[in-house]
Structures are given as C-alpha cells and as structure tokens.
Design a protein around this motif. Structure first.
Motif, PDB file in Angstrom:
ATOM      1  N   PRO A 149      42.429  27.323  26.908  1.00 44.85           N
ATOM      2  CA  PRO A 149      43.424  27.216  25.828  1.00 44.85           C
ATOM      3  C   PRO A 149      44.794  27.735  26.251  1.00 44.85           C
ATOM      4  CG  PRO A 149      41.420  28.256  25.019  1.00 44.85           C
ATOM      5  CD  PRO A 149      41.262  28.105  26.501  1.00 44.85           C
ATOM      6  N   PHE A 150      44.808  28.790  27.056  1.00 44.28           N
ATOM      7  CA  PHE A 150      46.093  29.366  27.487  1.00 44.28           C
ATOM      8  C   PHE A 150      46.808  28.403  28.433  1.00 44.28           C
ATOM      9  CE2 PHE A 150      43.352  32.811  26.228  1.00 44.28           C
ATOM     10  CZ  PHE A 150      44.183  33.612  25.475  1.00 44.28           C
ATOM     11  N   ASP A 207      46.195  26.800  19.881  1.00 46.18           N
ATOM     12  CA  ASP A 207      46.772  27.990  19.241  1.00 46.18           C
ATOM     13  C   ASP A 207      45.761  28.644  18.304  1.00 46.18           C
ATOM     14  OD1 ASP A 207      49.089  27.691  20.585  1.00 46.18           O
ATOM     15  OD2 ASP A 207      50.261  26.878  18.920  1.00 46.18           O
ATOM     16  N   ILE A 210      43.194  30.488  20.425  1.00 48.31           N
ATOM     17  CA  ILE A 210      43.766  31.720  20.986  1.00 48.31           C
ATOM     18  C   ILE A 210      43.842  32.797  19.896  1.00 48.31           C
ATOM     19  CG2 ILE A 210      45.883  32.751  21.950  1.00 48.31           C
ATOM     20  CD1 ILE A 210      46.308  30.086  23.472  1.00 48.31           C
ATOM     21  N   LYS A 211      44.230  32.378  18.699  1.00 47.90           N
ATOM     22  CA  LYS A 211      44.319  33.310  17.571  1.00 47.90           C
ATOM     23  C   LYS A 211      42.932  33.902  17.276  1.00 47.90           C
ATOM     24  CE  LYS A 211      46.807  33.473  13.211  1.00 47.90           C
ATOM     25  NZ  LYS A 211      46.039  33.622  12.035  1.00 47.90           N
ATOM     26  N   LYS A 214      42.025  36.413  19.937  1.00 50.22           N
ATOM     27  CA  LYS A 214      42.794  37.655  19.908  1.00 50.22           C
ATOM     28  C   LYS A 214      42.606  38.465  18.643  1.00 50.22           C
ATOM     29  CE  LYS A 214      46.370  36.448  23.159  1.00 50.22           C
ATOM     30  NZ  LYS A 214      45.935  37.205  24.246  1.00 50.22           N
TER      31      LYS A 214
END
Ligand code: ADP
Ligand code: MG
Length: 320
Positions: A149-150, A207, A210-211, A214
C-alpha cells in the motif's frame, strides 16, 4: 471495529495456534470476532480440527472463520483489470486483450496485489465485528503485502500527476485545434476522465488500508526461543518499522524448550510474553494459550489501547 490483530513471525513458530487461541478467547468473552488466514497455505482447520470449508463460517457463537481464497481474489482482480482496460481504452482497437491477460497474470507482484485487495475487502466487510484477527503468510510474502500500500500510494501519486499533465495538454490542444481534434471518448475534462477516476479509487483503497494499519491494528510478533526465529523476528520488526508499523507485543511461544536469553536489544522496548510449550496441543489446550496475555485486552480496554501504543500492560513485564 475495535482492533485488527496481525500475527507475524517465522513459519512454524505458532502464529496460527496463537491467533486461533486469541480468536477463541475473545469470542468466549462475548465479543464478535472475524478470524481469517491470508496465508495461501491455510491451516486454521488443521489446528482447530475441522474439515476445510469454502468462504466464511461461524464455528462458535460470534466467531467467524475464513481461510481467504487468495486464488479467487487473484482471478477477480485480473478480471477487473481487464474489464477496466477494455472500457477505458475502448477507442484503442490495437490492444490485444488476450495477450494482455497473459502479461498481467504473470506480472511480478500480482499475488501480493491480489492479497492486498483481498485484505482490504475482508476488513471492509467486517467493520461491524468487535475484533478482526489475521493470520499472515510466510515472512517474505507478508512483508511485501504490508509494503505494497505504501509503495502503491507513492506510484499512484506519480500517476495522478502525470495524468493531470496529459489532460492539461489535451485541453491546451483542443483549445487551439478545436474539440473535434480528439475522438469523442477521449477525455479532456478531469472530472470525466475514467483513468483519473480509477487512479483516485485505487489511492483511496491504499489510503484506507494504511489508515487501518496505523490507527486500528496491533501487530503481534511470534517467536520461539531459537536463534533462527529470533533473527527472522528482528528482520520483521525492522522491516515493518521502515514503514512506520511497530510491533506492539512479542509472544515468545514454546518457551521452556530451550534456555535462551531474551536480552535482545532490538526488542528492548516491546513487551514480551512467554507462552509455554504444551505437549500434545489439543483444541482445549489451544484455548489456554491466550488465557494470560489476552486477558488484558479485555479487562483494560482503554488502557490496552494506550499501553499498546505507549506503555506497558499489567501482565507484561519489561525485561530487566
Ligand atoms: N505453545 C505450543 N506448545 C506446543 N505446540 C505448539 C505451541 N504453539 C504451536 N505449537 C505447534 O507448533 C506447530 C506450528 O504451529 P503453527 O501455529 O502452525 O505455526 P505457524 O502458523 O507460525 O506456521 C503446530 O504443530 C502447533 O500445534
Ligand atoms: Mg500458520
């Protein structure tokens, strides 16, 4: 959804056993749990002793289990790409779609991409569960999936900017030469461009993943008291911290087998919990594996959130 737990670690250390154990523990505390394996070589059924099944199944009240069919995600993913190419570039008659299918299917990174899409899909479909627990594939593939994803996000930003430039040029040309200069279905307007829309949709997907990584996820590293699993554990921890994902708990499984010092500087700020080696690991014994460390997750829900983020849980002690 309160949390997503990811169990990572070298093959054979006990990821499936311990994730199963946590899943049972949480469901017996009346929490709804979705427990999935994204390892193409599934073995949840081997551990809990049930015949393999397709799709999702409620194996106990509130405990939903799925061995995610990675192959079917790969097929769906490919089909979607081909459909999109067909519709987006319908004006380009020269594309040989059959050939394209073969090229895309065998392109590097396809399996990781398919699993990443699958992961996003299963998390999205189970947002109403209290907890999601994910048993992960072997280290190499697992790290690629979490990195993807990054990397994809960065690529998509580049593609988006490139697309903006293309559309701006088209707009400039059509201002000079007239709208008729371009074929009817060649987009000029940013709002109408299908390619840009797809880029933005993919960006939203990465995004959101990733959210979740994190803000919602707890990464649990499983190791054994042997040098190889610890070395791999250190590599996993470092590789994940490169993308700002931090291991919140280390489970030293099968401890007692070998007298091994836990004094590893790479792990010095992470809580470590020892889990004993249990002879003849029956289903009942698997339940017991989580009794100790999983308790904190429920007894101090708020503290749990904080201590996994910042401090130390009551049951877990920092090594002296
Ligand atoms: N604490 C434990 N005590 C005894 N056997 C264990 C323990 N944890 C895992 N095992 C056994 O070790 C083997 C590997 O565990 P598994 O969970 O499949 O590892 P992984 O998913 O990391 O590859 C299995 O046979 C499992 O039953
Ligand atoms: Mg496993």
């Amino acid at each position: 959804m309160k949390r997503v737990f990811f169990f990572v670690g070298k093959g054979g250390v006990g990821k499936t056993a311990l994730s199963t154990s946590l899943a049972y523990y949480l469901s017996r505390q009346k929490r709804s749990v979705y427990f999935a394996s994204i390892d193409p070589a599934h073995n949840i059924c081997d551990i809990i002793g049930c015949p393999p099944f397709l799709g999702e199944r409620e194996i106990e009240h509130g405990l939903f289990v799925e061995e995610v069919d990675v192959e079917s995600y790969l097929r769906r993913f490919l089909r979607k790409i081909i459909e999109e190419i067909k519709s987006t570039y319908s004006y380009l008659k020269i594309i040989n779609l059959d050939r394209m299918f073969e090229v895309i299917k065998n392109a590097p990174g396809m399996e990781e991409s398919a699993i990443m899409h699958g992961l996003n899909d299963i998390i999205d479909r189970h947002r109403d569960m209290d907890y999601i627990i994910i048993d992960t594939p072997p280290t190499g593939l697992m790290l690629k999936i979490f990195n993807l994803p990054f990397i994809t996000g960065t690529w998509l930003e580049g593609l988006r900017d490139l697309r903006y430039r293309i559309l701006d040029r088209r707009a400039a040309i059509s201002a000079i030469k007239g709208k008729e200069y371009f074929a009817k279905n060649v987009a000029i307007d940013k709002k109408k461009d299908k390619v840009l829309k797809e880029i933005m949709a993919q960006k939203a997907l990465v995004d959101s993943l990733i959210k979740t990584f994190k803000e919602k996820s707890i990464f649990i590293l499983v190791v054994n008291p042997d040098r190889l699993s610890l070395m791999e554990g250190i590599r996993i921890k470092n590789a994940l911290s490169n993308i700002n994902i931090h291991i919140k708990l280390i489970l030293m499984n099968k401890s007692g087998l070998l007298p091994l010092s836990l004094d590893i500087k790479e792990f010095s700020h992470i809580p470590i919990k020892k889990i004993p080696f249990l002879e003849n690991l029956s289903k009942e014994k698997i339940y017991q594996l989580a009794d100790d460390w999983a308790k904190d997750i429920l007894t101090h829900p708020q503290r749990h959130v904080n201590y996994f983020m910042e401090g130390w849980p009551s049951g877990l002690r920092r090594r002296s």
